[in-house]
Scaffold this motif. Sequence first.
Motif, short mmCIF file in Angstrom:
data_model
loop_
_atom_site.label_atom_id
_atom_site.label_comp_id
_atom_site.label_asym_id
_atom_site.label_seq_id
_atom_site.Cartn_x
_atom_site.Cartn_y
_atom_site.Cartn_z
N THR A 16 10.96 10.99 7.50
CA THR A 16 11.33 9.58 7.67
C THR A 16 10.35 8.88 8.61
O THR A 16 9.92 7.75 8.34
N VAL A 17 9.98 9.55 9.70
CA VAL A 17 9.00 8.95 10.62
C VAL A 17 7.69 8.71 9.87
O VAL A 17 7.12 7.61 9.93
N ALA A 18 7.22 9.74 9.15
CA ALA A 18 5.95 9.60 8.43
C ALA A 18 6.03 8.43 7.44
O ALA A 18 5.13 7.58 7.41
N ARG A 19 7.11 8.38 6.67
CA ARG A 19 7.23 7.32 5.65
C ARG A 19 7.30 5.93 6.29
O ARG A 19 6.73 4.98 5.77
N SER A 20 8.00 5.81 7.42
CA SER A 20 8.11 4.50 8.09
C SER A 20 6.74 4.05 8.60
O SER A 20 6.39 2.87 8.50
N VAL A 21 5.98 4.98 9.17
CA VAL A 21 4.65 4.63 9.69
C VAL A 21 3.73 4.24 8.52
O VAL A 21 3.00 3.26 8.60
N ILE A 22 3.82 5.00 7.43
CA ILE A 22 2.97 4.70 6.26
C ILE A 22 3.31 3.31 5.71
O ILE A 22 2.43 2.52 5.37
N HIS A 23 4.60 3.01 5.67
CA HIS A 23 5.05 1.70 5.19
C HIS A 23 4.45 0.58 6.05
O HIS A 23 3.95 -0.43 5.54
N ARG A 24 4.47 0.79 7.36
CA ARG A 24 3.96 -0.25 8.28
C ARG A 24 2.43 -0.38 8.20
O ARG A 24 1.88 -1.47 8.31
N LEU A 25 1.74 0.77 8.07
CA LEU A 25 0.27 0.74 8.07
C LEU A 25 -0.28 0.21 6.75
O LEU A 25 -1.38 -0.34 6.71
N GLY A 26 0.49 0.41 5.69
CA GLY A 26 0.01 0.07 4.34
C GLY A 26 -0.29 1.37 3.61
O GLY A 26 -1.21 2.10 4.02
N PRO A 27 0.47 1.67 2.55
CA PRO A 27 0.36 2.95 1.85
C PRO A 27 -1.05 3.29 1.36
O PRO A 27 -1.42 4.46 1.32
N ASP A 28 -1.87 2.26 1.05
CA ASP A 28 -3.21 2.54 0.53
C ASP A 28 -4.13 3.21 1.56
O ASP A 28 -5.10 3.88 1.20
N LYS A 29 -3.79 2.99 2.84
CA LYS A 29 -4.69 3.50 3.89
C LYS A 29 -4.40 4.94 4.28
O LYS A 29 -5.11 5.55 5.07
N VAL A 30 -3.27 5.48 3.76
CA VAL A 30 -2.81 6.79 4.26
C VAL A 30 -2.68 7.82 3.15
O VAL A 30 -2.12 7.55 2.09
N THR A 31 -3.19 9.02 3.43
CA THR A 31 -2.92 10.17 2.57
C THR A 31 -1.88 11.03 3.27
O THR A 31 -2.06 11.38 4.44
N PHE A 32 -0.80 11.32 2.56
CA PHE A 32 0.32 12.05 3.16
C PHE A 32 0.32 13.51 2.69
O PHE A 32 0.20 13.78 1.49
N ILE A 33 0.46 14.41 3.64
CA ILE A 33 0.51 15.85 3.30
C ILE A 33 1.76 16.46 3.92
O ILE A 33 2.03 16.27 5.11
N SER A 34 2.54 17.17 3.10
CA SER A 34 3.68 17.89 3.63
C SER A 34 3.30 19.37 3.74
O SER A 34 2.88 19.98 2.75
N GLN A 35 3.46 19.93 4.93
CA GLN A 35 3.13 21.35 5.13
C GLN A 35 4.00 22.23 4.22
O GLN A 35 3.60 23.33 3.84
N ASP A 36 5.18 21.72 3.86
CA ASP A 36 6.09 22.47 2.97
C ASP A 36 5.40 22.88 1.66
O ASP A 36 5.73 23.92 1.08
N ASN A 37 4.48 22.05 1.19
CA ASN A 37 3.81 22.38 -0.06
C ASN A 37 2.86 23.57 0.08
O ASN A 37 2.37 24.10 -0.91
N TYR A 38 2.63 23.97 1.32
CA TYR A 38 1.71 25.09 1.58
C TYR A 38 2.47 26.37 1.93
O TYR A 38 1.89 27.29 2.52
#
Length: 205
Positions: A16-38
């Motif tokens: 939720t923190v990551a998504r809120s920050v991405i929303h505020r910064l603008g989704p185009d500027k951010v690449t999101f990685i979840s460690q869970d996928n690793y």
Amino acid sequence: MLIIGIAGGTGSGKTTVARSVIHRLGPDKVTFISQDNYYKDHPHLSLAERELNNYDHPFAFDNELLIQHLSLLKAGQAAQAPVYDFTIHARSTSESVELRPNKIVIIEGLHVLSDEKLRALLDIKVFVDTDPDVRILRRVLRDIEERGRSIQSIHDQYLGTVKPMHEAFIEPSKKYANLIIPEGGHNEVGVELLTTLTEKYLTRG
Ligand code: CTP
């Protein structure tokens, strides 16, 4: 490329923190990685055996692959991240996610701050600090609704591995954080602070 790591216990609100920050910064500027996928894959084990694994120890993750992908992004190249399926405790064989190089990369996960090599790559280190009773309640709901688990299996896993690993590795990694955000995504001021700090770092180049 600015790399932000967001750690914290299970159900703390890292996503939720990551998504809120991405929303505020603008989704185009951010690449999101979840460690869970690793999460490491264990194709040689049966489903019953995989259910009994310890998924909360730092060794449960393929951080070498994660670090390799970060290096590719830093070099301006895309990477193909695996996708993890919690319902079968295995890496999806049919799916992957393309990670594109970007101005900002946000990585969230249990052991983003406890792994020394990974930690060394982070420009901003965040720990989401939420009370254990709130975290377990969130986990019960999520694991039943989204991960196909029974209350008995959540109980056994929590006491058997989740809680001891949290106390041994995750909670102590809080000391490496630059910023601690209590109560996760509902902490508007904390999220705003992280957003402003990130914007400031970006303008510094
Ligand atoms: N896990 C599991 N079964 C697996 C793999 C992982 O039950 N096959 C559990 C681990 O026990 C670990 C948790 O998944 O505790 C990690 O996910 P968590 O941090 O709870 O989820 P996020 O959505 O990333 O975090 P948050 O709720 O903070 O957003």
